[in-house]
Structure formats: C-alpha cells, structure tokens
Design a protein around this motif. Structure first.
Motif, PDB file in Angstrom:
ATOM      1  N   LEU A 223      43.814 -40.440  61.464  1.00  0.00           N
ATOM      2  CA  LEU A 223      42.906 -39.392  60.996  1.00  0.00           C
ATOM      3  C   LEU A 223      41.526 -39.960  60.691  1.00  0.00           C
ATOM      4  O   LEU A 223      40.494 -39.351  61.021  1.00  0.00           O
ATOM      5  CB  LEU A 223      43.487 -38.725  59.746  1.00  0.00           C
ATOM      6  CG  LEU A 223      44.713 -37.819  59.960  1.00  0.00           C
ATOM      7  CD1 LEU A 223      45.271 -37.354  58.625  1.00  0.00           C
ATOM      8  CD2 LEU A 223      44.359 -36.624  60.838  1.00  0.00           C
ATOM      9  N   ARG A 224      41.478 -41.120  60.069  1.00  0.00           N
ATOM     10  CA  ARG A 224      40.189 -41.755  59.778  1.00  0.00           C
ATOM     11  C   ARG A 224      39.412 -42.025  61.065  1.00  0.00           C
ATOM     12  O   ARG A 224      38.200 -41.769  61.141  1.00  0.00           O
ATOM     13  CB  ARG A 224      40.412 -43.062  59.023  1.00  0.00           C
ATOM     14  CG  ARG A 224      40.841 -42.883  57.579  1.00  0.00           C
ATOM     15  CD  ARG A 224      41.387 -44.166  56.984  1.00  0.00           C
ATOM     16  NE  ARG A 224      41.577 -44.067  55.536  1.00  0.00           N
ATOM     17  CZ  ARG A 224      42.298 -44.908  54.816  1.00  0.00           C
ATOM     18  NH1 ARG A 224      42.906 -45.940  55.408  1.00  0.00           N
ATOM     19  NH2 ARG A 224      42.413 -44.750  53.521  1.00  0.00           N
ATOM     20  N   ALA A 225      40.106 -42.542  62.063  1.00  0.00           N
ATOM     21  CA  ALA A 225      39.440 -42.839  63.338  1.00  0.00           C
ATOM     22  C   ALA A 225      38.911 -41.556  63.984  1.00  0.00           C
ATOM     23  O   ALA A 225      37.782 -41.520  64.502  1.00  0.00           O
ATOM     24  CB  ALA A 225      40.414 -43.555  64.276  1.00  0.00           C
ATOM     25  N   LEU A 226      39.701 -40.493  63.961  1.00  0.00           N
ATOM     26  CA  LEU A 226      39.262 -39.226  64.552  1.00  0.00           C
ATOM     27  C   LEU A 226      38.075 -38.638  63.791  1.00  0.00           C
ATOM     28  O   LEU A 226      37.145 -38.083  64.399  1.00  0.00           O
ATOM     29  CB  LEU A 226      40.423 -38.229  64.563  1.00  0.00           C
ATOM     30  CG  LEU A 226      41.513 -38.498  65.597  1.00  0.00           C
ATOM     31  CD1 LEU A 226      42.719 -37.601  65.350  1.00  0.00           C
ATOM     32  CD2 LEU A 226      40.972 -38.278  67.014  1.00  0.00           C
ATOM     33  N   LEU A 227      38.094 -38.741  62.480  1.00  0.00           N
ATOM     34  CA  LEU A 227      36.980 -38.222  61.683  1.00  0.00           C
ATOM     35  C   LEU A 227      35.691 -38.993  61.954  1.00  0.00           C
ATOM     36  O   LEU A 227      34.599 -38.412  61.991  1.00  0.00           O
ATOM     37  CB  LEU A 227      37.340 -38.263  60.204  1.00  0.00           C
ATOM     38  CG  LEU A 227      38.437 -37.269  59.781  1.00  0.00           C
ATOM     39  CD1 LEU A 227      38.980 -37.615  58.402  1.00  0.00           C
ATOM     40  CD2 LEU A 227      37.897 -35.833  59.796  1.00  0.00           C
ATOM     41  N   LEU A 228      35.802 -40.304  62.137  1.00  0.00           N
ATOM     42  CA  LEU A 228      34.624 -41.088  62.512  1.00  0.00           C
ATOM     43  C   LEU A 228      34.155 -40.729  63.921  1.00  0.00           C
ATOM     44  O   LEU A 228      32.955 -40.696  64.193  1.00  0.00           O
ATOM     45  CB  LEU A 228      34.939 -42.586  62.411  1.00  0.00           C
ATOM     46  CG  LEU A 228      35.123 -43.132  60.984  1.00  0.00           C
ATOM     47  CD1 LEU A 228      35.577 -44.595  61.025  1.00  0.00           C
ATOM     48  CD2 LEU A 228      33.826 -43.014  60.184  1.00  0.00           C
ATOM     49  N   GLU A 229      35.104 -40.447  64.823  1.00  0.00           N
ATOM     50  CA  GLU A 229      34.731 -39.958  66.156  1.00  0.00           C
ATOM     51  C   GLU A 229      33.920 -38.674  66.034  1.00  0.00           C
ATOM     52  O   GLU A 229      32.912 -38.491  66.725  1.00  0.00           O
ATOM     53  CB  GLU A 229      35.992 -39.708  66.979  1.00  0.00           C
ATOM     54  CG  GLU A 229      36.760 -40.946  67.410  1.00  0.00           C
ATOM     55  CD  GLU A 229      36.249 -41.547  68.702  1.00  0.00           C
ATOM     56  OE1 GLU A 229      35.324 -40.958  69.307  1.00  0.00           O
ATOM     57  OE2 GLU A 229      36.763 -42.611  69.093  1.00  0.00           O
ATOM     58  N   ALA A 230      34.358 -37.791  65.140  1.00  0.00           N
ATOM     59  CA  ALA A 230      33.654 -36.529  64.948  1.00  0.00           C
ATOM     60  C   ALA A 230      32.253 -36.729  64.388  1.00  0.00           C
ATOM     61  O   ALA A 230      31.387 -35.861  64.550  1.00  0.00           O
ATOM     62  CB  ALA A 230      34.460 -35.624  64.016  1.00  0.00           C
TER      63      ALA A 230
END
Length: 397
Positions: A329-336
């Motif tokens: 989730l952290r990685a996806l949020l940083l992607e966003a």
C-alpha cells in the motif's frame, strides 16, 4: 598555486605513481568552471601501441568525452586545474590514497592514507577481470570509518564490523543507482535528511560519498532521539571537517523538514515510516528511502477472506501478510504521488533477520494517479481495511 606544499606533495605522489605503474585512478570533482553540465573528470592509465598514456574521461550530465594524453602533458593540465576548475582531487594508487581539497577560501588541504590491499581490491585497469572483487563505492581508507569504529586507524577492517561494512556499501550502491535515474544526477547542491540516524554509519557514508566522490555540495541532517548519539555525531563531523553535516535531536513526528532532495528513514517503527514518507513527499524529495519495521497498524484490521482463511489462521502467516500488504500500500500511494517505487530485500542488518527497503524515485512527469489509487481501494476492500496512516496523511482516502 604550486608553491603550496600540500599541492606540491600531492602532485609528486601522482607523478611517482604514474612512473611506477601504481596509479589506479584520479577523480576530480567539485567543478567550478563555466562549462555547462560538467560534473567530474576521471583519469586512469591506459596502455596503447605508442606507450603508456593517461585517459581523461570528462563526465557531463548527458554524455562522457574521452581523450588520451601523454603523462607530462596530463600532469601539466591537472596542475593548472587544481583549485581553479576542480576543488576536490581524489587519488587512488596501489599503495596509497590521497585527497587534495580546497576550502571556500582557497586553502589546500591534503589527507594521505596507506592502502593495505591486494591488486584485486583496487579494481584498477591492470587487474584481470576474473580476479576483481565486487566494486566498492567507498574505500576502507575513508576517515569516518575509523571514527565510527568500522576500521582501525590504518584502514584495516575490524572483523566484527564486516557485515556493517557490507551494509554501508550496499546502501551507497542503491542510492547511487537511484540518483542516476532521477533529476539529482545533474544537481550540484543537495539537501538531505536521515530520520533515525542512530550512530550515523549510513549518514556519514552518504555524506562522504556525495560530497567527496561525486563532488556535490551537501547539506545533510541526521535526526536522532538519543542525545548522546547526536553529540557523538556532531563531534565526529566537526573533527572530520564535514561542514555540511550535522545531527539534531528529535523524532520524525515533530521535526520540521522544509525542502528536501533525499529523505532517508531506516527502521522507523510502524507508522513512523508513514510519517517520514509523508514528510518526504511534502518536501518535494526526489528520492525517498525507507526500511520499515514493526508493521502494527494493519494487522489487527485484517479480515481473513476465503480462500485465505486457512492460511491466515496461523499467526506467523498473518504477520507476514500484514507486512506485505502494508508495504505494498505504501508503494502504491507513493506511485499515486508521482514516484516510481520498488520494494525489495536489502541485506541483513545488524540485529535483525528481515531487511526490506522501499525506494521511491520521483518521476519528471507525475502522470495519472487513478490506477494506483484504484488498486489501493481494491486491496483495502478485499481485506476489510479501514485505516492506513500514509493514505490519511496524504489525504488520498
């Protein structure tokens, strides 16, 4: 300029290494000339049909230019550039390492260390490729290693610190590769913050590499809660004349950041990792580097949907699942938020069996965040998650 005894001694050592065939490389950095995009100059011996020459590889932001010079001509050019075009000269021979640097007032400062190593350790051009050891981004002769107790005063690795030495080099390797993928490759001035700096092994290593090897002007702060470690770090930084490095007492939740180029937070416990990531995004950091631990927030929220229920009934599996979901989730949020992210195993740190790293490199064009946010929502719905700290901090929920 050459009347200065430090400059004279440096070039005498360089000339001797050329004549004796012991020169491995010379790196000139901290460029102060008027050529746009010029970063540094690498000098190495080469053997051609017409005899020994010195290869000059001039590294620009977007290209490299190579040219060979006879030794006498090469020495003349290098002497004329020292303290004028380049303010940091780092010499590595098979027996010694010498650094000639110039202060803001133009004073020449010379440090010389004995290299106690084999031919393969130097990774010099004469060493056969099959005998070379893995590339090291830092030399054991760097003075901060002795100050931190990684090496003895003569630059010999203390056996009990071998794993720490491996960790330091791997960390610099990861950061170096990430910088080459980011806008920071072209920047000459960098501002960094290291949350949870501890004793400062990686803080000192990163500052030393960026400033002395890459020739960057660095302003770096190591933030640490324990006052004794803060005092020790500042004392060593002053002793080494690391003018751009200082340590401050504080914790990530309450520390004011400002603008940043690189944000590091290794082993920030539980949601402290999310807070550090949020501060990095808010500060406009081009690189965010975290090694998270203590994944506590997600675990009590996790449902066990079919067909995962028989798997997640075991506590160890539930903990592993919570860790994987949290960092994904952290990685996806940083992607966003406009970053390219990687989640990968680093190397085993001292006193821990797990070592995962989240690396985020800011994209030049952020693009749409819809896909990443849709994936976040789908994961949360599947596991019945209500809260995730980074998502709340970024106001993306």
């Amino acid at each position: 300029m050459l009347s200065d005894p430090n400059i004279t001694a440096f070039f005498q050592r360089l000339q001797y290494s050329i004549e004796q065939g012991t020169l491995v490389k010379l790196v000139l950095s901290q460029y102060r000339g008027d050529e746009p995009g010029l970063l540094r100059l690498l000098v190495q011996p080469v053997h051609l049909k017409n005899g020994g020459m010195l290869s000059f590889v001039t590294r620009y932001a977007t290209k490299d230019i190579s040219k060979n010079y006879p030794p006498d001509e090469a020495l003349h050019l290098l002497q004329s550039w020292a303290g004028q075009r380049f303010h940091n000269l780092h010499l590595l021979t098979r027996t010694h390492e010498a650094q000639l640097r110039f202060s803001k007032k133009g004073k020449a400062l010379l440090n010389v260390h004995t290299v106690r190593t084999t031919v393969s350790d130097t990774d010099g051009p004469q060493a056969p490729a099959h005998n070379r050891e893995k590339q090291r981004y830092l030399s054991l002769q760097r003075p901060f290693l002795s100050g931190l107790g990684v090496t003895q005063a003569q630059g010999q690795l203390i056996p009990s610190m071998a794993r720490k030495w491996k960790q330091i080099n791997k960390f610099i390797e990861v950061l170096d590769h990430a910088m080459n993928r980011s806008a920071l490759k072209q920047q000459t001035q960098l501002r960094l913050m290291d949350f949870g700096a501890g004793k400062g092994y990686l803080t000192f290593a990163l500052y030393d590499y960026l400033h002395y090897t890459l020739g960057k002007q660095v302003e770096m702060t190591g933030v640490e809660l324990r006052a004794d470690l803060v005092n020790d770090g500042n004392h060593l930084a002053a002793q080494l004349q690391y003018e751009g490095l200082h340590f401050a007492q504080g914790e990530v939740q309450n520390y004011s950041v400002g603008s940043l180029d690189i944000m590091v937070a290794l082993h920030a416990c539980d949601t402290a990792t999310d807070i550090a990531m949020h501060k990095g995004v808010a500060a406009g950091a081009s690189l965010i580097v975290c090694a998270p631990c203590c994944h506590k927030q997600i675990r009590p929220q996790l449902l066990s949907p079919q067909p995962l229920r028989p798997i997640l009934q075991h506590g160890v599996h539930l903990g592993q699942e919570a860790e994987m979901i949290t960092d994904s989730l952290r990685a996806l949020l940083l992607e966003a938020c406009g970053y390219d992210t990687q989640v990968f195993e680093f190397i085993s740190l001292e006193h821990t069996n797990k070592n995962k790293m989240i690396l985020a490199v800011k994209r030049e064009q952020s693009g749409s965040s819809d896909t990443a946010l849709a994936q976040v929502r789908a994961i949360k719905d599947f596991y019945g998650l209500k809260q995730q700290a980074l998502e709340q901090l970024l106001s993306l929920s």
